[in-house]
Scaffold this motif. Structure first.
Motif, PDB file in Angstrom:
ATOM      1  N   CYS A  64      30.817  31.634  43.741  1.00  0.00           N
ATOM      2  CA  CYS A  64      29.670  32.496  43.451  1.00  0.00           C
ATOM      3  C   CYS A  64      29.904  33.343  42.205  1.00  0.00           C
ATOM      4  O   CYS A  64      28.960  33.956  41.682  1.00  0.00           O
ATOM      5  N   GLU A  65      31.143  33.388  41.722  1.00  0.00           N
ATOM      6  CA  GLU A  65      31.491  34.247  40.594  1.00  0.00           C
ATOM      7  C   GLU A  65      31.467  33.515  39.257  1.00  0.00           C
ATOM      8  O   GLU A  65      31.734  34.115  38.220  1.00  0.00           O
ATOM      9  N   PRO A 110      39.035  32.314  40.217  1.00  0.00           N
ATOM     10  CA  PRO A 110      38.505  33.032  41.386  1.00  0.00           C
ATOM     11  C   PRO A 110      38.410  32.141  42.615  1.00  0.00           C
ATOM     12  O   PRO A 110      38.346  32.620  43.743  1.00  0.00           O
ATOM     13  N   THR A 111      38.408  30.843  42.399  1.00  0.00           N
ATOM     14  CA  THR A 111      38.415  29.874  43.489  1.00  0.00           C
ATOM     15  C   THR A 111      39.490  28.830  43.207  1.00  0.00           C
ATOM     16  O   THR A 111      39.745  28.485  42.041  1.00  0.00           O
ATOM     17  N   GLY A 127      34.327  31.986  46.180  1.00  0.00           N
ATOM     18  CA  GLY A 127      34.796  32.193  44.817  1.00  0.00           C
ATOM     19  C   GLY A 127      33.888  31.534  43.803  1.00  0.00           C
ATOM     20  O   GLY A 127      33.775  31.990  42.655  1.00  0.00           O
ATOM     21  N   ARG A 130      41.529  36.307  38.157  1.00  0.00           N
ATOM     22  CA  ARG A 130      40.387  36.355  37.247  1.00  0.00           C
ATOM     23  C   ARG A 130      40.139  34.975  36.636  1.00  0.00           C
ATOM     24  O   ARG A 130      39.002  34.544  36.463  1.00  0.00           O
TER      25      ARG A 130
END
Length: 426
Positions: free
Chosen positions: A275-276, A175-176, A273, A172
Motif C-alpha cells: 500500500c506504500e 516496505p514489503t 507494505g 524504507r
C-alpha cells in the motif's frame, strides 16, 4: 463447522484430551499410492514435545489409516485417519468444575464456546485446542502427495518473525518483502529440509534463528508467551485456479489460514507494505517464461517433462501479486504471511472474573507452548495444500466439461496455452 472444502472435503473430529483425534477425507481421487509413511513426516513435524521451546506434552502422533485404501492405493471412498491421544491429562484443568475450570481463561475460547453451545469441554479447550489441527495436517499430507505427483507442486513454510525479531524487517527501501531480492531468492529455492535444519524455530537464517530462540526462551522462563508470523510459498501451482467472484484463491487461502487456532492476520503478495508504493512500481509486467527456472536449474524443483510443458508461456517480471491476479493463479509463486497471536494460556497469575461473576486470580496449569510459530509451520502448509487441492479438482471438473464442446474461434482448447488463441491458430 468442522468440514473444509467442496471437492476434496475434510471433516476433523476429536477434543484435546479425548481418546483420539483425526479426520475423514472425502473426494480423494482413486489410484493414488498412499500409506501412513506418506503422512507421518508432517505429523512428526507438528507434534508436541519437539524441544524445550514447545509444550512438553509427550505425544508421538502416530497416524493410522482406518479406511479408504487397499494394498496402499486409494479406492476413491472416504479415507479415515486416526491418531490416539496417549498423554492427555484432564486433571490439569480441574476435572470439570474446580480450580482452573472456575474461570474462563483470558483470550481463550472457554467463554465463547459456553455462550454458543451451552456446554464446553472441561479440559484443554476441547475443539478450540490446536490439537484439532492433527486432522488437518494428516489430510493436507494426502492432498500434497497428489499435487506433487500430478503437478509438481511444492509447498514450504517457515518462521519469518517472532515478537520483534524479523527475518526480513520492513525498510524504507523495501516496505514489503515482495521486492526484497533476498526474500525472492529464498522463496525460489527454500525446502522443508532446509527449514528443518534450523530447529527448533524453523527460521532459515542461523543468526536470526538464534535471536528468535532467545526471545521464545525468555518468555517461556517468565511463564509468558509471544507470537509471530509464518511465511509460506507455493511453487509450480497450475495457472487458472480460483473461483471468482467469492471464492478467489486468495480468499480461500485467507479463509483456510484464519481458521487455524491463534491466527490474527493474513496478507498475500506485497500485502500491507504494497500500500506504500505507487502503481507504476507495484504493477507486475508480463514477460516470456524461461524454459528452466532457477529452482529447476539447481535441482530443487522436480518436474516431469509433461508437468513442465503445462506451464504458462508467460510469467511476470515482478510478483507483487503473489501469484494470483483477479482471484486466479497465474503460474508464478504464491506466497503469503500468517500472523499468530501469543498463546492464550500462560503460567502467570492473572486477575480475571469467574463464571460465577466473582473476581479472582487464575494461574493456569497444564503444558503449553510459549510460542506456537515453530509448530504452526506444517499446519500452514497443510491448509495451503487443502486449498490448492480443492481448486485443482474444481478446475479439472470445469475443463473436463469444456473439453466435450467444439472449439470456437474465441475459445482456447483444453490443454493449450492462451497464447494459441492470441497468436492465431495454425
Amino acid at each position: 463447522m468442522s468440514t473444509f472444502g467442496q471437492y476434496f472435503r475434510v471433516s476433523t473430529y476429536g477434543e484435546s484430551h479425548g481418546r483420539s483425534v483425526g479426520c475423514i477425507v472425502d473426494g480423494c481421487p482413486s489410484g493414488l499410492q498412499l500409506t501412513e509413511s506418506d503422512i507421518q513426516p508432517q505429523m512428526t513435524r507438528r507434534r508436541p514435545g519437539q524441544s524445550a521451546l514447545t509444550t512438553p506434552r509427550d505425544e508421538k502422533d502416530r497416524v493410522a489409516i482406518e479406511a479408504g485404501t487397499e494394498f496402499g492405493v486409494t479406492l476413491g471412498s472416504p479415507i479415515a485417519l486416526r491418531v490416539m491421544n496417549e498423554d492427555q491429562r484432564p486433571k490439569d484443568y480441574g476435572g470439570g468444575g474446580k480450580n482452573i475450570d472456575a474461570f474462563p481463561r483470558p483470550s481463550h475460547a472457554d467463554w465463547t464456546y459456553l455462550e454458543k453451545y451451552g456446554v464446553k469441554a472441561s479440559s484443554g479447550g476441547g475443539r478450540s485446542s490446536a490439537r484439532e489441527t492433527i486432522g488437518r495436517v494428516a489430510a493436507g499430507a494426502i492432498a500434497e502427495k497428489y499435487l506433487r505427483v500430478a503437478h509438481g507442486v511444492e509447498i514450504v513454510a517457515f518462521t519469518s518473525s517472532v515478537g520483534s525479531e524479523f527475518l526480513f524487517p520492513p525498510t524504507r527501501e523495501h516496505p514489503t518483502a515482495a521486492n526484497n531480492p533476498a526474500f525472492l531468492e529464498l522463496i525460489d529455492g527454500v525446502t522443508r529440509e532446509r527449514v528443518d535444519e534450523f530447529l527448533p524455530v524453523r527460521c532459515p537464517d542461523s543468526t536470526v534463528c538464534k535471536r528468535m530462540e532467545e526471545v521464545i526462551a525468555e518468555f517461556r522462563d517468565k511463564q509468558d508467551s509471544i507470537g509471530g508470523v509464518v511465511t509460506c510459498v507455493i511453487r509450480n501451482c497450475p495457472s487458472g485456479l480460483g473461483e471468482p467472484c467469492f471464492d478467489k484463491l486468495e480468499a480461500m487461502l485467507g479463509h483456510a489460514m484464519l481458521s487455524i487456532p491463534a491466527t490474527k492476520g493474513f496478507e498475500i503478495g506485497s500485502g500491507f507494505g504494497g500500500c506504500e508504493v505507487p502503481g507504476s512500481t507495484h504493477n507486475d509486467a508480463f514477460v516470456k517464461a524461461p524454459a528452466v527456472t532457477p529452482a529447476e536449474a539447481n535441482g530443487i524443483a522436480q518436474l516431469t517433462p509433461e508437468q513442465r510443458s503445462r506451464r504458462p508461456r508467460l510469467t511476470t517480471k515482478t510478483n507483487n501479486s503473489g501469484g494470483i491476479q483477479g482471484g486466479i493463479t497465474n503460474g508464478a509463486h504464491i506466497y503469503f504471511n500468517v500472523g499468530f497471536k501469543p498463546p492464550a494460556t500462560i503460567g502467570q497469575a492473572q486477575q480475571t472474573t469467574g463464571y460465577d461473576e466473582t473476581e479472582g486470580t487464575l494461574q493456569a496449569k497444564g503444558r503449553h507452548d510459549p510460542c506456537v510459530i515453530p509448530r504452526a509451520v506444517p499446519i500452514v502448509e497443510a491448509m495451503a495444500a487443502l486449498v490448492v487441492m480443492d481448486a485443482v479438482m474444481a478446475q479439472s471438473a470445469r475443463q473436463s466439461a469444456r473439453s466435450l464442446l467444439p472449439v470456437l474461434p474465441q475459445t482456447v482448447p483444453v490443454g493449450e496455452s492462451a497464447s494459441t488463441l492470441m497468436n492465431g491458430r495454425q
